[in-house]
Scaffold this motif. Structure first.
Motif, PDB file in Angstrom:
ATOM      1  N   ALA A 120       0.832  -1.207   0.000  1.00  0.00           N
ATOM      2  CA  ALA A 120       0.000   0.000   0.000  1.00  0.00           C
ATOM      3  C   ALA A 120       0.866   1.256   0.000  1.00  0.00           C
ATOM      4  O   ALA A 120       0.540   2.247  -0.665  1.00  0.00           O
ATOM      5  N   MET A 121       1.988   1.225   0.723  1.00  0.00           N
ATOM      6  CA  MET A 121       2.904   2.367   0.743  1.00  0.00           C
ATOM      7  C   MET A 121       3.513   2.614  -0.628  1.00  0.00           C
ATOM      8  O   MET A 121       3.632   3.757  -1.070  1.00  0.00           O
ATOM      9  N   VAL A 122       3.917   1.553  -1.300  1.00  0.00           N
ATOM     10  CA  VAL A 122       4.500   1.670  -2.637  1.00  0.00           C
ATOM     11  C   VAL A 122       3.508   2.337  -3.580  1.00  0.00           C
ATOM     12  O   VAL A 122       3.858   3.255  -4.332  1.00  0.00           O
ATOM     13  N   GLU A 123       2.258   1.901  -3.513  1.00  0.00           N
ATOM     14  CA  GLU A 123       1.234   2.478  -4.380  1.00  0.00           C
ATOM     15  C   GLU A 123       1.007   3.952  -4.058  1.00  0.00           C
ATOM     16  O   GLU A 123       0.919   4.800  -4.943  1.00  0.00           O
ATOM     17  N   ALA A 124       0.940   4.283  -2.756  1.00  0.00           N
ATOM     18  CA  ALA A 124       0.678   5.667  -2.344  1.00  0.00           C
ATOM     19  C   ALA A 124       1.846   6.596  -2.650  1.00  0.00           C
ATOM     20  O   ALA A 124       1.657   7.753  -3.015  1.00  0.00           O
ATOM     21  N   ALA A 125       3.068   6.080  -2.503  1.00  0.00           N
ATOM     22  CA  ALA A 125       4.257   6.927  -2.652  1.00  0.00           C
ATOM     23  C   ALA A 125       4.630   7.193  -4.103  1.00  0.00           C
ATOM     24  O   ALA A 125       5.335   8.159  -4.403  1.00  0.00           O
ATOM     25  N   GLY A 126       4.190   6.344  -5.022  1.00  0.00           N
ATOM     26  CA  GLY A 126       4.557   6.528  -6.425  1.00  0.00           C
ATOM     27  C   GLY A 126       6.067   6.436  -6.602  1.00  0.00           C
ATOM     28  O   GLY A 126       6.689   5.458  -6.178  1.00  0.00           O
ATOM     29  N   ASP A 127       6.679   7.476  -7.190  1.00  0.00           N
ATOM     30  CA  ASP A 127       8.128   7.434  -7.432  1.00  0.00           C
ATOM     31  C   ASP A 127       8.930   8.016  -6.273  1.00  0.00           C
ATOM     32  O   ASP A 127      10.141   8.199  -6.375  1.00  0.00           O
ATOM     33  N   LYS A 128       8.271   8.303  -5.146  1.00  0.00           N
ATOM     34  CA  LYS A 128       8.983   8.806  -3.968  1.00  0.00           C
ATOM     35  C   LYS A 128       9.320   7.659  -3.015  1.00  0.00           C
ATOM     36  O   LYS A 128       8.744   6.567  -3.102  1.00  0.00           O
ATOM     37  N   ASP A 129      10.242   7.910  -2.093  1.00  0.00           N
ATOM     38  CA  ASP A 129      10.675   6.899  -1.129  1.00  0.00           C
ATOM     39  C   ASP A 129       9.631   6.663  -0.057  1.00  0.00           C
ATOM     40  O   ASP A 129       8.758   7.506   0.191  1.00  0.00           O
ATOM     41  N   ARG A 130       9.749   5.501   0.595  1.00  0.00           N
ATOM     42  CA  ARG A 130       8.927   5.143   1.740  1.00  0.00           C
ATOM     43  C   ARG A 130       9.817   5.202   2.984  1.00  0.00           C
ATOM     44  O   ARG A 130      10.911   4.646   3.000  1.00  0.00           O
ATOM     45  N   TRP A 131       9.324   5.866   4.045  1.00  0.00           N
ATOM     46  CA  TRP A 131      10.112   6.052   5.268  1.00  0.00           C
ATOM     47  C   TRP A 131       9.533   5.218   6.402  1.00  0.00           C
ATOM     48  O   TRP A 131       8.383   5.398   6.784  1.00  0.00           O
ATOM     49  N   ILE A 132      10.353   4.304   6.925  1.00  0.00           N
ATOM     50  CA  ILE A 132       9.991   3.579   8.134  1.00  0.00           C
ATOM     51  C   ILE A 132      10.586   4.382   9.290  1.00  0.00           C
ATOM     52  O   ILE A 132      11.798   4.394   9.510  1.00  0.00           O
ATOM     53  N   VAL A 133       9.729   5.076  10.022  1.00  0.00           N
ATOM     54  CA  VAL A 133      10.171   5.997  11.071  1.00  0.00           C
ATOM     55  C   VAL A 133      10.725   5.236  12.263  1.00  0.00           C
ATOM     56  O   VAL A 133      11.709   5.637  12.876  1.00  0.00           O
ATOM     57  N   GLY A 134      10.134   4.137  12.622  1.00  0.00           N
ATOM     58  CA  GLY A 134      10.525   3.339  13.778  1.00  0.00           C
ATOM     59  C   GLY A 134       9.273   2.768  14.399  1.00  0.00           C
ATOM     60  O   GLY A 134       8.174   2.993  13.886  1.00  0.00           O
ATOM     61  N   GLY A 135       9.418   1.998  15.421  1.00  0.00           N
ATOM     62  CA  GLY A 135      10.624   1.617  16.115  1.00  0.00           C
ATOM     63  C   GLY A 135      11.398   0.501  15.465  1.00  0.00           C
ATOM     64  O   GLY A 135      11.072  -0.020  14.399  1.00  0.00           O
TER      65      GLY A 135
END
Length: 196
Positions: A120-135
């Motif tokens: 779902a993140m890949v689809e939402a982010a398009g050509d931008k990066d996905r950030w796993i903030v933590g933990g």
């Protein structure tokens, strides 16, 4: 090519939060607090926060664990001040319990396998990066699933002795390639490509 990135500040001994899940230790380091005033010469030295602002512009989706989310909500008093929610991107919170939503924020609460959230993140982010903030354990789940591409840490001159670990997994050097190392103020910024 868009990446899934873990980007965080850590102590020298590898903790991202103290035993009370607080980040107050980070705010004591010069350059570690977003509301810090410029130095006596009137000029603010470059800080990890400057780099973080640049990094943030390239982010299209965000994911965090429930403890991280709860700390942010509590620390920023977001239920009373939802305008202080710092993530305009679609955001996911991985949790096994009901949590209060920040009014007006684009947040999806999810549980289970991180692969579904990542898709779902890949689809939402398009050509931008996905950030796993933590933990750290959440990041470990992305690593275990082969979905983590990069680890970026701002190493602060702090030792806590205990707390929430940076990444509670056994990952040896054959899985990581150093792609950047540079000092910024009191911090050492390191970036590693994860070899999947």
């Amino acid at each position: 090519m868009a990446k899934t990135v873990y980007n965080t500040a850590t102590t020298v001994d590898g903790f991202i939060a103290d035993p009370d899940n607080s980040l107050e230790w980070l705010f004591t380091v010069p350059g570690g607090h977003p509301d810090e005033e410029p130095g006596p010469d009137g000029e603010a030295a470059e800080t990890p926060l400057d780099e973080m602002a640049e990094f943030f512009e390239g982010i299209g989706a965000v994911c965090m664990g429930s403890t991280t989310y709860e700390w942010i909500v509590r620390h920023e008093r977001l239920l009373d001040h939802p305008d202080k929610w710092a993530y305009p991107q679609p955001s996911w919170v991985l949790t096994s319990r009901d949590l209060p939503a920040v009014p007006g924020a684009d947040i999806t609460f999810a549980s289970g396998d991180v692969r579904e959230v990542h898709a779902a993140m890949v689809e939402a982010a398009g050509d931008k990066d996905r950030w796993i903030v933590g933990g750290g354990d959440l990041v470990g789940q992305f690593f275990d699933a082969g979905l983590l591409d990069e680890i970026r840490v701002s190493l602060a001159p702090v030792f806590l002795g205990a707390g929430a670990q940076l990444l509670p997994r056994r990952i040896l050097s054959d899985r990581l390639e150093l792609i950047e190392a540079k000092p910024i103020g009191q911090f050492a910024n390191l970036a590693y490509r994860v070899k999947n």
